[in-house]
Design an enzyme around this catalytic site. Structure first.
Site, PDB file in Angstrom:
ATOM      1  NE  ARG A 168      -4.354  -1.366   0.172  1.00 51.19           N
ATOM      2  CZ  ARG A 168      -4.413  -2.307  -0.828  1.00 51.19           C
ATOM      3  NH1 ARG A 168      -3.459  -2.793  -1.753  1.00 51.19           N
ATOM      4  NH2 ARG A 168      -5.752  -3.255  -0.750  1.00 51.19           N
ATOM      5  CG  HIS A 177      -2.803  -0.703  -6.896  1.00 51.99           C
ATOM      6  ND1 HIS A 177      -3.169   0.026  -5.723  1.00 51.99           N
ATOM      7  CD2 HIS A 177      -2.784  -2.078  -6.717  1.00 51.99           C
ATOM      8  CE1 HIS A 177      -3.446  -0.739  -4.937  1.00 51.99           C
ATOM      9  NE2 HIS A 177      -3.359  -2.127  -5.488  1.00 51.99           N
TER      10      HIS A 177
HETATM   11  N1  LIG Z   1      -0.496  -4.111  -5.412  1.00 55.74           N
HETATM   12  C1  LIG Z   1      -1.402  -4.887  -5.433  1.00 55.74           C
HETATM   13  O1  LIG Z   1      -1.937  -5.232  -6.375  1.00 55.74           O
HETATM   14  C2  LIG Z   1      -1.861  -5.839  -4.371  1.00 55.74           C
HETATM   15  C3  LIG Z   1      -2.623  -6.988  -4.647  1.00 55.74           C
HETATM   16  C4  LIG Z   1      -2.846  -7.831  -3.313  1.00 55.74           C
HETATM   17  C5  LIG Z   1      -2.607  -7.448  -2.023  1.00 55.74           C
HETATM   18  N2  LIG Z   1      -1.623  -6.302  -1.945  1.00 55.74           N
HETATM   19  C6  LIG Z   1      -1.457  -5.951  -0.546  1.00 55.74           C
HETATM   20  O2  LIG Z   1      -0.519  -7.133  -0.024  1.00 55.74           O
HETATM   21  C7  LIG Z   1      -0.825  -7.122   1.320  1.00 55.74           C
HETATM   22  C8  LIG Z   1      -0.736  -8.694   1.844  1.00 55.74           C
HETATM   23  O3  LIG Z   1      -1.524  -9.483   1.348  1.00 55.74           O
HETATM   24  P1  LIG Z   1      -1.514 -11.136   1.872  1.00 55.74           P
HETATM   25  O4  LIG Z   1      -2.749 -11.686   1.280  1.00 55.74           O
HETATM   26  O5  LIG Z   1      -0.158 -11.693   1.814  1.00 55.74           O
HETATM   27  O6  LIG Z   1      -1.994 -10.678   3.426  1.00 55.74           O
HETATM   28  P2  LIG Z   1      -1.885 -11.605   4.793  1.00 55.74           P
HETATM   29  O7  LIG Z   1      -1.924 -12.846   4.202  1.00 55.74           O
HETATM   30  O8  LIG Z   1      -3.000 -11.145   5.822  1.00 55.74           O
HETATM   31  O9  LIG Z   1      -0.637 -11.584   5.386  1.00 55.74           O
HETATM   32  C9  LIG Z   1       0.227 -10.379   5.921  1.00 55.74           C
HETATM   33  C10 LIG Z   1       1.391 -10.739   6.214  1.00 55.74           C
HETATM   34  O10 LIG Z   1       2.082  -9.288   7.202  1.00 55.74           O
HETATM   35  C11 LIG Z   1       2.346  -9.670   8.370  1.00 55.74           C
HETATM   36  N3  LIG Z   1       2.134  -8.465   9.161  1.00 55.74           N
HETATM   37  C12 LIG Z   1       0.908  -7.957   9.607  1.00 55.74           C
HETATM   38  N4  LIG Z   1       1.264  -6.851  10.331  1.00 55.74           N
HETATM   39  C13 LIG Z   1       2.558  -6.833  10.598  1.00 55.74           C
HETATM   40  C14 LIG Z   1       3.352  -6.002  11.494  1.00 55.74           C
HETATM   41  N5  LIG Z   1       2.718  -5.130  12.210  1.00 55.74           N
HETATM   42  N6  LIG Z   1       4.821  -6.242  11.703  1.00 55.74           N
HETATM   43  C15 LIG Z   1       5.094  -7.385  10.805  1.00 55.74           C
HETATM   44  N7  LIG Z   1       4.558  -8.224  10.045  1.00 55.74           N
HETATM   45  C16 LIG Z   1       3.075  -7.894   9.716  1.00 55.74           C
HETATM   46  C17 LIG Z   1       1.432 -10.696   8.889  1.00 55.74           C
HETATM   47  O11 LIG Z   1       2.190 -11.554  10.033  1.00 55.74           O
HETATM   48  P3  LIG Z   1       1.516 -12.708  10.642  1.00 55.74           P
HETATM   49  O12 LIG Z   1       1.821 -13.802   9.798  1.00 55.74           O
HETATM   50  O13 LIG Z   1       2.289 -12.987  12.016  1.00 55.74           O
HETATM   51  O14 LIG Z   1       0.110 -12.295  10.674  1.00 55.74           O
HETATM   52  C18 LIG Z   1       1.552 -11.579   7.627  1.00 55.74           C
HETATM   53  O15 LIG Z   1       2.570 -12.563   7.539  1.00 55.74           O
HETATM   54  C19 LIG Z   1      -2.761  -6.892   1.285  1.00 55.74           C
HETATM   55  O16 LIG Z   1      -2.874  -6.397   2.649  1.00 55.74           O
HETATM   56  C20 LIG Z   1      -2.578  -5.645   0.229  1.00 55.74           C
HETATM   57  O17 LIG Z   1      -2.473  -4.539   1.010  1.00 55.74           O
HETATM   58  C21 LIG Z   1      -1.482  -5.718  -2.894  1.00 55.74           C
END
Ligand SMILES: NC(=O)c1ccc[n+]([C@@H]2O[C@H](COP(=O)([O-])OP(=O)(O)OC[C@H]3O[C@@H](n4cnc5c(N)ncnc54)[C@H](OP(=O)(O)O)[C@@H]3O)[C@@H](O)[C@H]2O)c1
Length: 306
Positions: free
Chosen positions: A221, A269
């Site tokens: 983000r 994006h």
């Molecule tokens: N650019 C794009 O096109 C696009 C597309 C899709 C998603 N995204 C972004 O990618 C993000 C991640 O997606 P995802 O599906 O992989 O999410 P996810 O499965 O919820 O994984 C989030 C990861 O971040 C870690 N995390 C959260 N808060 C943290 C903190 N304060 N300190 C350290 N680590 C932290 C979590 O730790 P834990 O394992 O301990 O819970 C987990 O490993 C989304 O939230 C979205 O914003 C972008």
């Protein structure tokens, strides 16, 4: 069972059609004000009026992985929010990040410039050992990215909120290990959700802890990054550059310095797009699982923010 589809600036018609085909026993319709109450909603940036009006909703299915914008709404605490769980996004994210890392590591931009100038030039091969990649966020997308980077034999570090073990990935967890994680990494890939803990986490203090010649790939983000700090660190020479897919303001304003910065690559994006057929199949499968009283993956913790 009633299902409503409520999208901002996106045509709901193909989603209504697809969900109806996948769930013939349900009544699926696009939302309009004063619509009949629905049991489940499939949403993208719905207005507050939708939440306020649809009091009978049990589940809100977001058609993206990030729910930061959705959680800005006033949601009843009992309303279950479900994010997309991969649905074809992780492979896209893996190819985007590997492309960016390899393009930087192999100096393909410099080769492009040489070729455009008609120069047949070689650069000294660089050692992968000098380019440890730190993946920040080891969730659905981050873990896939970490594994994909391992295929190219880059040393990979991983950072998450809670400790996580992935074969061959050096794991760091929690705020107290953030410094060690950054100092062990030269290329930083951000794949954390946007929460009150992670907003502005990519700033002068954190980015300057990357190894000299550091490189940032932000695919999570825009509000994770303090944009002027990145420019200052690149211009001072501490960072070699960045590939950015997300921005504090989207679309990126025409006058924004990122557009023309020689060391910054910008994409609109697009690193991991929502794939309609995969997403419909996943959401329909989860609605059926809920009907059977089974647990589903991807339920958002309102307190944690992801
Ligand atoms: N650019 C794009 O096109 C696009 C597309 C899709 C998603 N995204 C972004 O990618 C993000 C991640 O997606 P995802 O599906 O992989 O999410 P996810 O499965 O919820 O994984 C989030 C990861 O971040 C870690 N995390 C959260 N808060 C943290 C903190 N304060 N300190 C350290 N680590 C932290 C979590 O730790 P834990 O394992 O301990 O819970 C987990 O490993 C989304 O939230 C979205 O914003 C972008």
């Amino acid at each position: 069972m009633n299902i409503t589809v409520c999208f901002d600036r996106l045509d709901p018609a193909p989603w209504v059609q697809g969900l109806q085909a996948a769930l013939p026993q349900a009544r699926v319709a696009a939302w309009a004000p004063v619509a009949p109450p629905a049991d489940h909603a499939v949403v993208w940036a719905p207005p507050q009026a939708f939440i306020d009006e649809q009091q009978g909703l049990k589940t809100l299915f977001n058609i993206g992985a990030g729910v930061d914008a959705l959680l800005q709404l006033r949601l009843p605490p009992t309303l279950q929010v479900v994010r997309l769980d991969d649905a074809g996004m992780s492979v896209q994210m893996a190819e985007y990040v590997c492309h960016a890392v390899i393009r930087h590591f192999r100096e393909f931009d410099a080769y492009d410039a040489d070729v455009k100038a008609g120069r047949w030039s070689y650069r000294k091969p660089r050692s992968r050992a000098d380019f440890p990649v730190g993946v920040m966020g080891l969730g659905v997308l981050g873990e896939r990215v970490a594994r994909a980077l391992q295929m190219f034999e880059f040393p990979v570090n991983g950072y998450s909120r809670s400790p996580k073990q992935i074969d061959g990935v050096r794991g760091f967890a929690g705020a107290q290990q953030l410094g060690d994680f950054l100092q062990a990494s030269r290329v930083l890939v951000n794949l954390m959700p946007l929460t009150h803990e992670t907003e502005n986490i990519l700033n002068r203090s954190t980015l300057s802890q990357l190894q000299p010649g550091g490189y940032l790939i932000n695919v999570a983000r825009g509000r994770h990054l303090v944009e002027e700090d990145l420019i200052a660190l690149i211009d001072s020479g501490h960072l070699a550059g960045a590939t950015l897919d997300v921005f504090r303001t989207e679309p990126l304003p025409p006058e924004h310095p990122f557009w023309h910065h020689p060391r910054i690559t910008v994409t609109p994006h697009t690193s991991a797009r929502t794939l309609r057929d995969e997403s419909i199949a996943q959401i329909a499968g989860k609605i059926l699982a809920l009907q059977r009283g089974e647990p589903i993956r991807g339920v958002v913790d309102h307190q944690r923010g992801y």
